[in-house]
Motif scaffolding. Structure first.
Motif, PDB file in Angstrom:
ATOM      1  N   GLU A 140      -9.029   8.047  -4.643  1.00  0.00           N
ATOM      2  CA  GLU A 140      -9.778   7.776  -5.868  1.00  0.00           C
ATOM      3  C   GLU A 140      -8.923   7.004  -6.878  1.00  0.00           C
ATOM      4  O   GLU A 140      -9.370   6.022  -7.460  1.00  0.00           O
ATOM      5  CB  GLU A 140     -10.241   9.106  -6.471  1.00  0.00           C
ATOM      6  CG  GLU A 140     -11.034   8.980  -7.741  1.00  0.00           C
ATOM      7  CD  GLU A 140     -11.388  10.349  -8.306  1.00  0.00           C
ATOM      8  OE1 GLU A 140     -11.145  10.568  -9.502  1.00  0.00           O
ATOM      9  OE2 GLU A 140     -11.890  11.201  -7.539  1.00  0.00           O
ATOM     10  N   GLU A 141      -7.695   7.449  -7.074  1.00  0.00           N
ATOM     11  CA  GLU A 141      -6.803   6.829  -8.062  1.00  0.00           C
ATOM     12  C   GLU A 141      -6.391   5.406  -7.675  1.00  0.00           C
ATOM     13  O   GLU A 141      -6.246   4.548  -8.533  1.00  0.00           O
ATOM     14  CB  GLU A 141      -5.541   7.672  -8.242  1.00  0.00           C
ATOM     15  CG  GLU A 141      -5.762   9.012  -8.909  1.00  0.00           C
ATOM     16  CD  GLU A 141      -6.033   8.897 -10.395  1.00  0.00           C
ATOM     17  OE1 GLU A 141      -5.407   8.041 -11.059  1.00  0.00           O
ATOM     18  OE2 GLU A 141      -6.892   9.656 -10.884  1.00  0.00           O
ATOM     19  N   THR A 142      -6.179   5.182  -6.388  1.00  0.00           N
ATOM     20  CA  THR A 142      -5.652   3.892  -5.929  1.00  0.00           C
ATOM     21  C   THR A 142      -6.733   2.936  -5.433  1.00  0.00           C
ATOM     22  O   THR A 142      -6.449   1.767  -5.188  1.00  0.00           O
ATOM     23  CB  THR A 142      -4.638   4.092  -4.787  1.00  0.00           C
ATOM     24  OG1 THR A 142      -5.294   4.715  -3.681  1.00  0.00           O
ATOM     25  CG2 THR A 142      -3.447   4.917  -5.250  1.00  0.00           C
ATOM     26  N   LYS A 143      -7.944   3.438  -5.236  1.00  0.00           N
ATOM     27  CA  LYS A 143      -9.040   2.642  -4.669  1.00  0.00           C
ATOM     28  C   LYS A 143      -8.723   2.183  -3.240  1.00  0.00           C
ATOM     29  O   LYS A 143      -9.191   1.141  -2.779  1.00  0.00           O
ATOM     30  CB  LYS A 143      -9.356   1.416  -5.542  1.00  0.00           C
ATOM     31  CG  LYS A 143      -9.593   1.718  -7.001  1.00  0.00           C
ATOM     32  CD  LYS A 143     -10.884   2.462  -7.213  1.00  0.00           C
ATOM     33  CE  LYS A 143     -11.232   2.571  -8.677  1.00  0.00           C
ATOM     34  NZ  LYS A 143     -10.981   3.847  -9.278  1.00  0.00           N
TER      35      LYS A 143
ATOM     36  N   ARG B 293       0.832  -1.211   0.000  1.00  0.00           N
ATOM     37  CA  ARG B 293       0.000   0.000   0.000  1.00  0.00           C
ATOM     38  C   ARG B 293       0.862   1.254   0.000  1.00  0.00           C
ATOM     39  O   ARG B 293       0.611   2.191  -0.769  1.00  0.00           O
ATOM     40  CB  ARG B 293      -0.945  -0.010   1.202  1.00  0.00           C
ATOM     41  CG  ARG B 293      -1.946   1.123   1.148  1.00  0.00           C
ATOM     42  CD  ARG B 293      -2.926   1.095   2.287  1.00  0.00           C
ATOM     43  NE  ARG B 293      -2.293   1.607   3.493  1.00  0.00           N
ATOM     44  CZ  ARG B 293      -2.330   0.992   4.675  1.00  0.00           C
ATOM     45  NH1 ARG B 293      -2.949  -0.160   4.816  1.00  0.00           N
ATOM     46  NH2 ARG B 293      -1.752   1.531   5.726  1.00  0.00           N
TER      47      ARG B 293
ATOM     48  N   SER C 128      -9.501   6.511   2.237  1.00  0.00           N
ATOM     49  CA  SER C 128      -8.754   7.724   2.572  1.00  0.00           C
ATOM     50  C   SER C 128      -8.040   7.638   3.915  1.00  0.00           C
ATOM     51  O   SER C 128      -6.949   8.191   4.073  1.00  0.00           O
ATOM     52  CB  SER C 128      -9.649   8.958   2.516  1.00  0.00           C
ATOM     53  OG  SER C 128     -10.711   8.832   3.423  1.00  0.00           O
TER      54      SER C 128
END
Length: 103
Positions: free
Chosen positions: A35-38, A14, A41
């Motif tokens: 958003e980009e990595t799913k 991660r 947050s």
């Protein structure tokens, strides 16, 4: 015992995923990283904190950015991963009998 190692490897994955996204999109904020990595947050936030403590990224007003330490770290990354692979393969070579002896 092995579950902790697996957990640490997942966390490393991660962190490296977040670092990759920062390198490719800097400056980038938490919401865009999530958003980009799913990746949720709250986990992105933790990874950013770890990466910042390691000196690999820095916080800026528009979002996370790389530092002068990022390049040298990335240059040594393949060697670091090879060491992890080597250590894992050494574990497979430990032959432990799988059956208990009857007394």
């Amino acid at each position: 015992m092995a579950e902790r190692v697996t957990s640490e490897l997942e966390m490393l994955k991660r962190h490296l995923t977040i670092l990759k996204c920062v390198v490719e999109n800097e400056p980038i904020g938490i919401l865009k990283l999530a958003e980009e990595t799913k990746i949720p947050s709250h986990k992105v936030r933790y990874s950013l904190r770890v990466l910042e403590q390691e000196g690999l990224i820095a916080a800026s007003a528009p979002g996370a950015i790389t530092t002068s330490a990022t390049g040298p770290f990335l240059e040594g990354l393949d060697a670091m991963i090879e060491e992890i692979v080597k250590a894992t393969l050494e574990l497979k070579r430990i032959e432990i009998p799988r059956r208990r002896r009857e007394v």
